[in-house]
Design a protein around this motif. Structure first.
Motif, PDB file in Angstrom:
ATOM      1  N   ALA A 260      -8.250   2.974   9.129  1.00 18.09           N
ATOM      2  CA  ALA A 260      -7.214   2.836   8.250  1.00 18.09           C
ATOM      3  C   ALA A 260      -7.469   1.672   7.485  1.00 18.09           C
ATOM      4  N   ASN A 261      -8.303   1.088   7.868  1.00 17.71           N
ATOM      5  CA  ASN A 261      -8.771  -0.126   6.897  1.00 17.71           C
ATOM      6  C   ASN A 261     -10.565   0.212   5.523  1.00 17.71           C
ATOM      7  N   GLY A 264      -7.927   2.167   2.391  1.00 20.79           N
ATOM      8  CA  GLY A 264      -7.547   1.716   2.135  1.00 20.79           C
ATOM      9  C   GLY A 264      -8.529   0.664   1.384  1.00 20.79           C
ATOM     10  N   ILE A 279      -2.527  -3.610   5.401  1.00 20.95           N
ATOM     11  CA  ILE A 279      -3.027  -2.655   6.790  1.00 20.95           C
ATOM     12  C   ILE A 279      -3.052  -3.954   8.300  1.00 20.95           C
ATOM     13  N   VAL A 284      -1.062   3.689   6.541  1.00 21.00           N
ATOM     14  CA  VAL A 284      -1.648   2.841   4.879  1.00 21.00           C
ATOM     15  C   VAL A 284      -0.660   3.508   4.089  1.00 21.00           C
TER      16      VAL A 284
END
Length: 337
Positions: A260-261, A264, A279, A284
Motif C-alpha cells: 500500500a505504501n 502511495g 498511509i 490507500v
C-alpha cells in the motif's frame, strides 16, 4: 490477471485454510456444542485477556450486539462522524437498540479524549439523551486505515471511567493496527469493555467476527445474537478458517502495508493525482483531477478494480490475494499513466 483492490473482503480461502475447514470437528453451536467454535472463542478471548468471546456471522452484527449490551433505548453513543457503526451498518444503531449517535468531527476517523469529554450530555439534564457509550474504530475504514495513538485510547478510557460510560472498539481491522504499531492484543483487552474483531478482512477467512468482553457484560450476548438472527449450527467449518487465519495470517499483514505504501508513493508522482492521504496500513485513499468514473472505467478495462468513496476520493485496498506478481504489474501500470 484480474486485480481486485475494492476491499480486503474479496479474498478467498487458501488451500491450507480449506484443508483446515474440511477437517474441522463440528457440532451444534446453538447448543454451544461445536468444539471448533469453542476453540476459536477461547483462543481470541485469551489473546485479549477477556473472560468471554462469541462468534458472529458478521462484524456489523457483532458491533450491533455490543451496542445493545451497553445501552437502553433513548440513550446516546459517541462516535466519530466516519464511524462504521453509523455509516455502514444500515441504521442498526437506531433500528436495533433505539439509540442515537452524537458524531464528533475527528481526524481521519479518530477522536480525542477532550472531544469525548465535551460531547457527554449532562446526566441530570433530562431533555437530552443520556450518554452511555463511546465507540471508536481502529483502524479507521473511512479514515484510510489510520491507527490510533494508544495513549489517546488510554485517555478516552479515563473519561469513560469518570462518567460511567461503556467503551466499545470496532476492531474490524485491529489486526492491521497491531502489526503496524507493534502492539499486543492484551493491551486493548485492558482498555475496552467490548471489542469486535473481524476474520474475513485482512486475515482472509470467508466469514465471521468475534466479540470479546468480560463475563458480566457478555452474559446476554448469546441472547442478543439470537434475536438478531445470528444463531448458527455446524459453523465449525467457518470457525476453523478463522482459527487458521489467526494462527497463520497475522504477521503477513505487513506485506499488505508495504505494498500500500509503495502504491502511495507512485500515486504522489502522477500529475493528475491531487492528494494522497497518509498511509498507515493497507488502505490507500487519493483524489484526482477530472472525471473519477472515467478513470475507474479505464482502469477496469485493464483489469484493475476499485471503488470511489464519493466526494472525489478513490480507494485501493491491498490484501491476501493481491500477490507480488500483481503488485509489480500494477506499479508498472501506474508508472505509465
Amino acid at each position: 490477471m484480474i486485480i481486485d483492490l475494492r476491499s480486503d473482503t474479496v479474498t478467498k480461502p487458501t488451500p491450507e485454510m480449506l484443508n483446515a475447514m474440511i477437517n474441522a470437528e463440528v457440532g451444534d453451536d446453538v447448543y454451544k456444542e461445536d468444539p471448533t467454535v469453542n476453540a476459536l472463542e477461547e483462543r481470541i478471548a485469551t489473546m485479549f485477556g477477556k473472560e468471554s468471546a462469541l462468534f458472529f456471522p458478521s462484524g456489523s452484527m457483532a458491533n450491533q450486539a455490543a451496542i445493545k449490551l451497553h445501552t437502553q433505548p433513548g440513550e446516546q453513543l459517541i462516535a466519530d462522524k466516519y464511524a462504521h457503526v453509523f455509516n455502514y451498518e444500515g441504521g442498526g444503531v437506531s433500528f436495533n437498540s433505539g439509540v442515537s449517535c452524537k458524531l464528533i468531527d475527528g481526524h481521519r476517523g479518530m477522536i480525542t479524549a477532550d472531544q469525548v469529554q465535551e460531547s457527554i450530555n449532562p446526566p441530570d439534564f433530562y431533555h437530552s439523551p443520556l450518554t452511555s457509550l463511546v465507540c471508536i474504530e481502529n483502524t479507521t475504514n473511512k479514515g484510510g486505515g489510520a491507527c490510533y495513538d494508544f495513549e489517546e485510547i488510554v485517555k478516552i478510557r479515563k473519561v469513560c471511567n469518570d462518567h460511567n460510560l461503556g467503551y466499545h472498539l470496532d476492531g474490524a481491522r485491529l489486526w492491521n493496527a497491531l502489526v503496524a504499531k507493534k502492539e499486543q492484543a492484551i493491551q486493548y483487552g485492558e482498555m475496552f469493555d467490548t471489542i469486535s474483531v473481524c476474520l474475513s478482512k485482512g486475515l482472509g477467512a470467508p466469514m465471521g467476527s468475534v466479540l470479546v468482553g468480560d463475563q458480566k457484560i457478555m452474559e446476554q450476548a448469546i441472547r442478543v445474537r439470537k434475536v438478531l438472527g445470528g444463531g448458527m449450527r455446524q459453523i465449525g467449518y467457518m470457525a476453523a478458517a478463522g482459527l487458521y487465519a489467526v494462527e497463520n495470517h497475522l504477521d503477513r499483514l505487513q506485506e499488505d502495508h508495504k505494498r500500500a505504501n509503495e502504491i502511495g508513493k507512485i500515486l504522489e508522482g502522477i500529475s493528475f493525482v491531487i492528494n494522497v492521504e497518509p498511509i498507515d496500513t493497507n488502505i490507500v485513499i487519493f483524489t484526482i483531477e477530472g472525471d473519477e468514473e472515467d478513470f475507474i472505467s479505464k482502469m477496469a478495462s485493464k483489469n484493475i478494480h476499485f471503488y470511489s468513496m464519493g466526494q472525489g476520493k478513490l480507494r485501493f485496498v491491498t490484501h491476501l490475494d493481491y500477490t507480488q506478481k500483481m503488485h509489480e504489474y500494477f506499479i508498472e501500470l501506474l508508472q505509465s499513466l
